[in-house]
Design a protein around this motif. Sequence first.
Motif, PDB file in Angstrom:
ATOM      1  N   ARG A 137       0.867  -1.170   0.000  1.00  0.00           N
ATOM      2  CA  ARG A 137       0.000   0.000   0.000  1.00  0.00           C
ATOM      3  C   ARG A 137       0.914   1.233   0.000  1.00  0.00           C
ATOM      4  O   ARG A 137       1.815   1.341   0.825  1.00  0.00           O
ATOM      5  CB  ARG A 137      -0.892   0.053   1.245  1.00  0.00           C
ATOM      6  CG  ARG A 137      -1.833  -1.140   1.399  1.00  0.00           C
ATOM      7  CD  ARG A 137      -2.943  -1.116   0.364  1.00  0.00           C
ATOM      8  NE  ARG A 137      -4.005  -2.041   0.692  1.00  0.00           N
ATOM      9  CZ  ARG A 137      -4.038  -3.328   0.322  1.00  0.00           C
ATOM     10  NH1 ARG A 137      -3.023  -3.835  -0.395  1.00  0.00           N
ATOM     11  NH2 ARG A 137      -5.057  -4.102   0.655  1.00  0.00           N
ATOM     12  N   THR A 138       0.672   2.141  -0.915  1.00  0.00           N
ATOM     13  CA  THR A 138       1.449   3.377  -0.985  1.00  0.00           C
ATOM     14  C   THR A 138       0.651   4.481  -0.327  1.00  0.00           C
ATOM     15  O   THR A 138      -0.477   4.776  -0.723  1.00  0.00           O
ATOM     16  CB  THR A 138       1.783   3.738  -2.441  1.00  0.00           C
ATOM     17  OG1 THR A 138       2.520   2.657  -3.031  1.00  0.00           O
ATOM     18  CG2 THR A 138       2.644   4.996  -2.494  1.00  0.00           C
ATOM     19  N   ARG A 139       1.240   5.091   0.699  1.00  0.00           N
ATOM     20  CA  ARG A 139       0.539   6.064   1.518  1.00  0.00           C
ATOM     21  C   ARG A 139       1.191   7.440   1.433  1.00  0.00           C
ATOM     22  O   ARG A 139       2.363   7.579   1.072  1.00  0.00           O
ATOM     23  CB  ARG A 139       0.544   5.616   2.989  1.00  0.00           C
ATOM     24  CG  ARG A 139      -0.037   4.230   3.248  1.00  0.00           C
ATOM     25  CD  ARG A 139      -1.438   4.107   2.722  1.00  0.00           C
ATOM     26  NE  ARG A 139      -2.139   2.965   3.276  1.00  0.00           N
ATOM     27  CZ  ARG A 139      -3.264   2.473   2.764  1.00  0.00           C
ATOM     28  NH1 ARG A 139      -3.802   3.036   1.671  1.00  0.00           N
ATOM     29  NH2 ARG A 139      -3.867   1.446   3.317  1.00  0.00           N
ATOM     30  N   SER A 140       0.414   8.437   1.818  1.00  0.00           N
ATOM     31  CA  SER A 140       0.937   9.785   2.026  1.00  0.00           C
ATOM     32  C   SER A 140       0.911  10.042   3.525  1.00  0.00           C
ATOM     33  O   SER A 140      -0.152  10.180   4.136  1.00  0.00           O
ATOM     34  CB  SER A 140       0.076  10.815   1.285  1.00  0.00           C
ATOM     35  OG  SER A 140       0.582  12.114   1.478  1.00  0.00           O
ATOM     36  N   TRP A 141       2.094  10.051   4.122  1.00  0.00           N
ATOM     37  CA  TRP A 141       2.235  10.257   5.567  1.00  0.00           C
ATOM     38  C   TRP A 141       3.514  11.058   5.795  1.00  0.00           C
ATOM     39  O   TRP A 141       4.610  10.529   5.659  1.00  0.00           O
ATOM     40  CB  TRP A 141       2.286   8.910   6.299  1.00  0.00           C
ATOM     41  CG  TRP A 141       2.310   9.015   7.793  1.00  0.00           C
ATOM     42  CD1 TRP A 141       1.579   9.859   8.561  1.00  0.00           C
ATOM     43  CD2 TRP A 141       3.116   8.235   8.695  1.00  0.00           C
ATOM     44  NE1 TRP A 141       1.871   9.659   9.906  1.00  0.00           N
ATOM     45  CE2 TRP A 141       2.799   8.665  10.008  1.00  0.00           C
ATOM     46  CE3 TRP A 141       4.052   7.220   8.516  1.00  0.00           C
ATOM     47  CZ2 TRP A 141       3.412   8.122  11.133  1.00  0.00           C
ATOM     48  CZ3 TRP A 141       4.656   6.674   9.639  1.00  0.00           C
ATOM     49  CH2 TRP A 141       4.330   7.121  10.933  1.00  0.00           C
ATOM     50  N   PHE A 142       3.389  12.317   6.042  1.00  0.00           N
ATOM     51  CA  PHE A 142       4.473  13.292   6.105  1.00  0.00           C
ATOM     52  C   PHE A 142       5.069  13.586   4.730  1.00  0.00           C
ATOM     53  O   PHE A 142       5.542  14.675   4.478  1.00  0.00           O
ATOM     54  CB  PHE A 142       5.583  12.855   7.062  1.00  0.00           C
ATOM     55  CG  PHE A 142       5.126  12.642   8.476  1.00  0.00           C
ATOM     56  CD1 PHE A 142       4.414  13.631   9.134  1.00  0.00           C
ATOM     57  CD2 PHE A 142       5.391  11.460   9.139  1.00  0.00           C
ATOM     58  CE1 PHE A 142       3.985  13.450  10.443  1.00  0.00           C
ATOM     59  CE2 PHE A 142       4.968  11.264  10.441  1.00  0.00           C
ATOM     60  CZ  PHE A 142       4.260  12.261  11.088  1.00  0.00           C
ATOM     61  N   THR A 143       5.085  12.594   3.870  1.00  0.00           N
ATOM     62  CA  THR A 143       5.515  12.776   2.489  1.00  0.00           C
ATOM     63  C   THR A 143       4.795  11.737   1.641  1.00  0.00           C
ATOM     64  O   THR A 143       4.205  10.782   2.166  1.00  0.00           O
ATOM     65  CB  THR A 143       7.044  12.627   2.358  1.00  0.00           C
ATOM     66  OG1 THR A 143       7.452  13.047   1.048  1.00  0.00           O
ATOM     67  CG2 THR A 143       7.484  11.190   2.587  1.00  0.00           C
ATOM     68  N   ASP A 144       4.801  11.905   0.335  1.00  0.00           N
ATOM     69  CA  ASP A 144       4.156  10.941  -0.551  1.00  0.00           C
ATOM     70  C   ASP A 144       5.053   9.721  -0.761  1.00  0.00           C
ATOM     71  O   ASP A 144       6.268   9.783  -0.599  1.00  0.00           O
ATOM     72  CB  ASP A 144       3.857  11.590  -1.903  1.00  0.00           C
ATOM     73  CG  ASP A 144       2.821  12.699  -1.808  1.00  0.00           C
ATOM     74  OD1 ASP A 144       1.999  12.659  -0.867  1.00  0.00           O
ATOM     75  OD2 ASP A 144       2.837  13.602  -2.664  1.00  0.00           O
ATOM     76  N   GLY A 145       4.404   8.617  -1.147  1.00  0.00           N
ATOM     77  CA  GLY A 145       5.158   7.444  -1.569  1.00  0.00           C
ATOM     78  C   GLY A 145       5.678   6.553  -0.465  1.00  0.00           C
ATOM     79  O   GLY A 145       6.649   5.820  -0.661  1.00  0.00           O
TER      80      GLY A 145
END
Length: 244
Positions: free
Chosen positions: A177-185
């Motif tokens: 799963r690719t998430r956006s958390w503090f930064t993308d990717g």
Amino acid sequence: MPQNIYDDDEFYAGYQQLPRSVGGLHAAPEWPVVHELLPDLAGAKILDLGCGFGAFDRWAARQGAEQIIAVDVSSNMLKRARELTDNSLIDYRQGDIGALDIPESEFDLIYSALAIHYIEDLHTLCQTMRAKLREGGQLIATLEHPIFSAPRHDQWQTDAQGNKIWPLDGYLREGARTRSWFTDGVIKYHRSTETYVNTLLDNSFRLNRLIEWGPDEHQLAQHPEWACERDRPMFMILAATAVL
């Protein structure tokens, strides 16, 4: 080698501001539950996989642990851990916990906090952890709950009545799963609860506890903003014993 997102400058800058990064174990909402699961650490040999800033390792040293090896892939995390640590008992090492390369074994405890969901090959990780534990040794691991990790779009939604809804989908579609958390990717790996449990069982672990963390009434009184976590568990906690 897994993605080393903690050495990304933008991500690390955000991560350092998290309450658990600033306040250590007692700022981690799941810590009271984890603490109750831990065995007596006096004289224990401990392997910490994904040690981060080393808060658990410093605490374990104060409980009388005999040996602590703490591994993390991130040079940023290890640098900060060493800055915060004034105890030569704790041996911080840089390495990939998914392809662990340490000669030591016969540990009494393997501890891993919010790291396993970054590892693609769960079977190899569990196999390695079992090989590093003595018979009867304990594994205590926290990870993202599969209900939290499953959705393609991991953001709360609002229904027609204004209620917050967690958009659970893709539960049985395991994988990255690719998430956006503090930064993308940011890349994490989703697995079902069944997969976590059966992979432990297949690698000579006995499951002692599976806890789906949610705040208790005392925590809600202090942090009413956590109320939504009663509708969607963020963390799963696994406690297991190494057996023949």
